[in-house]
Design a protein around this motif. Structure first.
Motif, short mmCIF file in Angstrom:
data_model
loop_
_atom_site.label_atom_id
_atom_site.label_comp_id
_atom_site.label_asym_id
_atom_site.label_seq_id
_atom_site.Cartn_x
_atom_site.Cartn_y
_atom_site.Cartn_z
N ASP A 344 -9.27 47.35 29.60
CA ASP A 344 -8.59 48.21 30.66
C ASP A 344 -7.26 47.71 30.72
OD1 ASP A 344 -8.70 45.53 31.49
OD2 ASP A 344 -9.66 45.97 33.39
N TYR A 345 -6.73 47.24 29.58
CA TYR A 345 -5.30 46.83 29.53
C TYR A 345 -4.98 45.60 30.14
CZ TYR A 345 -0.30 46.61 30.46
OH TYR A 345 0.85 46.04 30.69
N ALA A 346 -5.66 45.10 31.40
CA ALA A 346 -5.31 43.52 31.77
C ALA A 346 -6.24 42.79 30.93
CB ALA A 346 -5.52 43.88 33.32
N HIS A 347 -7.52 43.22 30.87
CA HIS A 347 -8.51 42.07 30.36
C HIS A 347 -8.77 42.51 28.96
CE1 HIS A 347 -9.36 42.49 34.92
NE2 HIS A 347 -9.00 41.16 34.73
N PRO A 348 -8.45 41.28 28.10
CA PRO A 348 -8.79 41.30 26.65
C PRO A 348 -10.37 41.89 26.25
CG PRO A 348 -8.33 39.16 27.40
CD PRO A 348 -8.24 40.12 28.62
N ASN A 349 -10.60 42.52 25.41
CA ASN A 349 -11.89 42.51 24.75
C ASN A 349 -12.13 41.53 23.67
OD1 ASN A 349 -10.36 43.11 22.58
ND2 ASN A 349 -11.20 45.45 22.58
N ASP A 350 -13.28 41.32 23.01
CA ASP A 350 -13.49 40.25 22.25
C ASP A 350 -12.25 39.90 21.13
OD1 ASP A 350 -15.61 39.56 23.73
OD2 ASP A 350 -17.12 40.77 22.19
N ILE A 351 -11.75 41.12 20.68
CA ILE A 351 -10.43 40.98 19.93
C ILE A 351 -9.14 40.25 20.59
CG2 ILE A 351 -8.92 42.42 18.33
CD1 ILE A 351 -10.84 44.81 18.73
N GLY A 352 -8.96 40.73 21.71
CA GLY A 352 -7.89 40.15 22.40
C GLY A 352 -8.30 38.73 22.76
N MET A 353 -9.64 38.32 23.08
CA MET A 353 -9.90 36.99 23.20
C MET A 353 -9.54 35.99 22.30
SD MET A 353 -11.00 36.10 26.30
CE MET A 353 -11.62 36.64 28.14
N GLU A 354 -9.82 36.56 20.88
CA GLU A 354 -9.73 35.87 19.87
C GLU A 354 -8.17 35.74 19.51
OE1 GLU A 354 -12.67 35.96 15.95
OE2 GLU A 354 -11.09 37.69 15.87
N LYS A 355 -7.32 36.77 19.68
CA LYS A 355 -5.90 36.60 19.56
C LYS A 355 -5.37 35.55 20.68
CE LYS A 355 -4.52 41.14 17.53
NZ LYS A 355 -3.95 42.00 17.59
N ILE A 356 -5.86 35.55 21.71
CA ILE A 356 -5.19 34.58 22.69
C ILE A 356 -5.57 33.17 22.16
CG2 ILE A 356 -5.42 33.90 25.06
CD1 ILE A 356 -5.86 36.85 26.02
N ALA A 357 -6.91 32.83 21.69
CA ALA A 357 -7.46 31.66 21.46
C ALA A 357 -6.59 31.30 20.33
CB ALA A 357 -8.70 31.51 20.90
N LYS A 358 -6.41 32.20 19.42
CA LYS A 358 -5.56 31.81 18.10
C LYS A 358 -3.91 31.29 18.35
CE LYS A 358 -4.63 33.85 13.51
NZ LYS A 358 -3.20 34.17 13.39
N ALA A 359 -3.61 32.07 19.55
CA ALA A 359 -2.04 31.88 19.80
C ALA A 359 -2.08 30.48 20.32
CB ALA A 359 -1.49 32.83 20.79
N TYR A 360 -2.88 30.06 21.41
CA TYR A 360 -2.97 28.69 21.96
C TYR A 360 -3.31 27.52 20.92
CZ TYR A 360 -2.85 29.78 26.86
OH TYR A 360 -2.27 30.04 28.01
N LYS A 361 -4.45 27.92 19.92
CA LYS A 361 -4.74 27.04 18.71
C LYS A 361 -3.46 26.62 18.06
CE LYS A 361 -7.08 28.02 15.04
NZ LYS A 361 -7.97 28.58 14.35
N GLU A 362 -2.68 27.62 17.65
CA GLU A 362 -1.43 27.30 16.85
C GLU A 362 -0.27 26.44 17.71
OE1 GLU A 362 -0.12 31.34 15.44
OE2 GLU A 362 -1.95 31.17 14.05
N LEU A 363 -0.39 26.72 19.28
CA LEU A 363 0.78 25.99 19.87
C LEU A 363 0.11 24.44 20.22
CD1 LEU A 363 3.21 25.73 21.44
CD2 LEU A 363 1.96 26.70 23.54
N LEU A 364 -1.12 24.51 20.09
CA LEU A 364 -1.83 23.01 20.61
C LEU A 364 -1.95 22.33 19.47
CD1 LEU A 364 -4.90 24.09 22.79
CD2 LEU A 364 -2.61 22.83 23.46
N ARG A 365 -1.89 22.93 18.17
CA ARG A 365 -1.80 21.98 16.93
C ARG A 365 -0.49 21.52 16.76
NH1 ARG A 365 -6.84 22.26 15.26
NH2 ARG A 365 -7.52 24.16 14.16
N LYS A 366 0.55 21.90 17.30
CA LYS A 366 1.79 21.44 17.41
C LYS A 366 1.93 20.27 18.52
CE LYS A 366 4.03 25.57 16.07
NZ LYS A 366 4.58 26.93 16.66
N VAL A 367 1.55 20.95 19.62
CA VAL A 367 1.62 20.01 20.89
C VAL A 367 0.68 18.79 20.91
CG1 VAL A 367 1.03 20.14 23.30
CG2 VAL A 367 2.51 22.01 22.26
N LEU A 368 -0.30 18.68 20.43
CA LEU A 368 -1.37 17.59 20.33
C LEU A 368 -1.26 16.72 19.14
CD1 LEU A 368 -4.39 19.43 21.81
CD2 LEU A 368 -2.96 18.05 23.26
N ARG A 369 -0.25 17.04 18.55
CA ARG A 369 -0.34 16.02 17.24
C ARG A 369 -0.09 14.69 17.45
NH1 ARG A 369 4.63 19.20 14.34
NH2 ARG A 369 6.42 18.56 15.66
#
Lengths: 369, 369
Positions: A344-369
């Motif tokens: 509905d534009y504001a709420h990600p579907n499963d594709i959007g969820m996967e993309k958000i998780a991926k973006a956080y994952k990439e950032l956290l790999r740097k942040v949590l090292r």
């Protein structure tokens, strides 16, 4: 001959008896209540057994707004880890609220999800369950094979309050519960982080993230009510986190009562408050994932999301310039949603969820090292 | 002075009158019924205005099984193309069946979806709508900007029967309907091709495919009932298609009444039947998208999907060896689903739908060149 026949008859009866006992045992389930076992994960240690499957402790009831309290009773991000050699796992439970939302199915709002980690290579497996959404909801996960070394992870409903729950396996193959160690990842967020609109709990972005790191993820996201409020900041401040994720911008649009200066002050306060007790713990603030989505025709809500995201970004930049360390901004460009990634534009579907998780994952790999 | 005042008063009244008329006109909607305009797309030309928004003509009622008939009344893949300069589009309609399924939200089962193609660069845009699922369902798409050159595409519900529908724009900005030309892509399939479990109609794989090609896509997919049956083969045989896609394997598992030899005969008949009238038209047969998904714990259903997929593949190979040309097999490896791409293992979520569409797109780019 007669003796032999008698022996055969006795032997047959004895075999039938044994088979009967075996079948009875196979059918007989042992039910475990994860609440009394004190094995609920994905929530603050302040939350007690007496709080049920909620994410907020009773002690907070008087200090949070009513919608925050009600949403805090929903089991978003709550999960249970266990081992079992059982080939079949049955879970029965009751929920309090509506089974679904127009843009989110019952499997996501009120359903369960079962994953399992193979510790040999840390790969995740998944099991589909047969479900029955009646007064008592039942999920049956069948034909799993016997994997005594696997670490099963059972996710609870993301948008409903679980009244009670029991997990059943054959009496011959009991469950042993597991608890994560280490510092958790803490997420304070909105409907998106709470899980809307994943089609099942395991696909909410905080739960995807949890499968990518060894740490527990604590989901303190409240649909429409993730507003950087003091009682929740107090609660997360008590957690010795590996990282604090403040994903509240989607609920901090500019309004008559919240102008740009107030939004800036709110963000500055949240960061500076957490910094007092946690001088070096990374803090991430995130842009609305739908701030910049190319190809969306509708104008106005877009503009509001963009504006509060811009203020958020500038405020974080300002804090960094003032010397606040380990402070990060996740932009909507980092997430990269397109026109097919939300329901509905504001709420990600499963594709959007996967993309958000991926973006956080990439950032956290740097942040949590 | 008095005269001047009188002039001002008249001028003011006249201005207010004009503003009033303008506002009245802006609020006043002109409603169009796409059925009587004969602009329904995504279905066979055999289906008439009197068949409503269905995909099967009344003439077939006696020859198809009852579930096929009922599912054929659902508007999966049906869409309407139009142009308008209106900045706001309202659609109201009623549906006959349940609004949602446990694993598929109302927005997918009973909702609408609005895309628009910019003919300048053939890029697709998307508009989110405010919805109200009451007795009469309403979708309002606001703040679209005025794009008179855009080709709007309104997708109808994938799992419900639409009883009636009206599309409203301001009287000052009417709609002009469009009709596709050229040979359509015809899909005969199961629940997956019908759209389960996309969160909105535009994300069903047949509809994604339609946005990637200039051709109309005709969706003849019937949940649980895509079984290569003669009445449907007769119907698609009457379409002068650019390609026939037979994606029925998920409903052709081996049973007591359908052994390997019968399945083989069914597939051979379907291909040879279509070949008679369409000697060179490409025919694609597809494997169950969940035939080979690494990391699924549950054993048994997997094995059944694998087995009928194997027979399908061997039968197509056999037909090719016998000299049948332009015959293609889409494998589950080509699709490449993983453990997070379905809601219940059998039915893709939006991620799975995107992957299926991508696999077909890549194959069709070769086949249709």
């Amino acid at each position: 001959m007669l003796k032999k026949f008698k022996f055969m008859k006795e032997s047959l009866l004895s075999s039938l008896f044994c088979i009967g006992i075996f079948m009875l045992q196979a059918q007989e389930l042992t039910w475990r209540n994860p609440l009394t076992e004190k094995v609920i994960q994905g929530r603050s240690k302040e939350v007690l057994e007496s709080d049920g499957f909620a994410r907020l402790p009773l002690a907070l009831k008087e200090s949070v707004r009513e919608p925050v309290w009600n949403l805090g009773n929903q089991s978003a991000g709550v999960y249970i880890d266990f081992k079992t050699a059982a080939e079949e796992i049955t879970v029965k439970y009751q929920v309090k609220g509506a089974l679904n939302m127009p843009h989110m199915p019952s499997t996501g709002v009120s359903g369960l999800d079962l994953y399992a980690k193979d510790p040999q290579d840390n790969s995740w497996k998944w099991a589909h369950g047969g479900y029955s959404f009646k007064d008592t909801i039942t999920y049956t996960f069948k034909n799993l094979g016997s994997h005594p070394s696997y670490e099963y992870r059972l996710y609870l409903p993301m948008y409903n309050k679980v009244e009670w729950m029991e997990i059943g396996t054959s009496s011959a193959e009991p469950i042993s519960f597991l608890k994560s160690e280490g510092k958790p990842i803490v997420v304070y967020g909105t409907s998106i982080a709470q899980g809307a609109c994943a089609t099942r709990p395991g696909l909410g972005w905080t739960n995807i993230l949890g499968r990518n790191f060894e740490q527990e993820v604590i989901n303190l996201a409240f649909s429409g009510n993730g507003r950087l409020e003091q009682p929740i900041l107090d609660l997360i401040n008590k957690v010795d986190a590996s990282v604090y994720i403040l994903d509240c911008i989607p609920n901090l649009g500019l309004t008559k009562d919240r102008d740009a200066a107030k939004l800036k002050a709110l963000i500055e306060h949240a960061v500076e408050f957490l910094r007092k007790d946690h001088p070096t713990t990374p803090i991430i603030m995130a842009e609305h994932s739908s701030s910049e989505v190319p190809g969306i025709l509708n104008g106005k809500p877009n503009d509001n999301f963009k504006e509060s995201s811009r203020i958020g970004r500038e405020t974080i930049d300002g804090l960094k310039k003032k010397g606040v360390k380990n402070l990060y901004w996740l932009s909507s460009e980092d997430i990269g949603l397109d026109i097919d990634n939300t329901v509905d534009y504001a709420h990600p579907n499963d594709i959007g969820m996967e993309k958000i998780a991926k973006a956080y994952k990439e950032l956290l790999r740097k942040v949590l090292r």
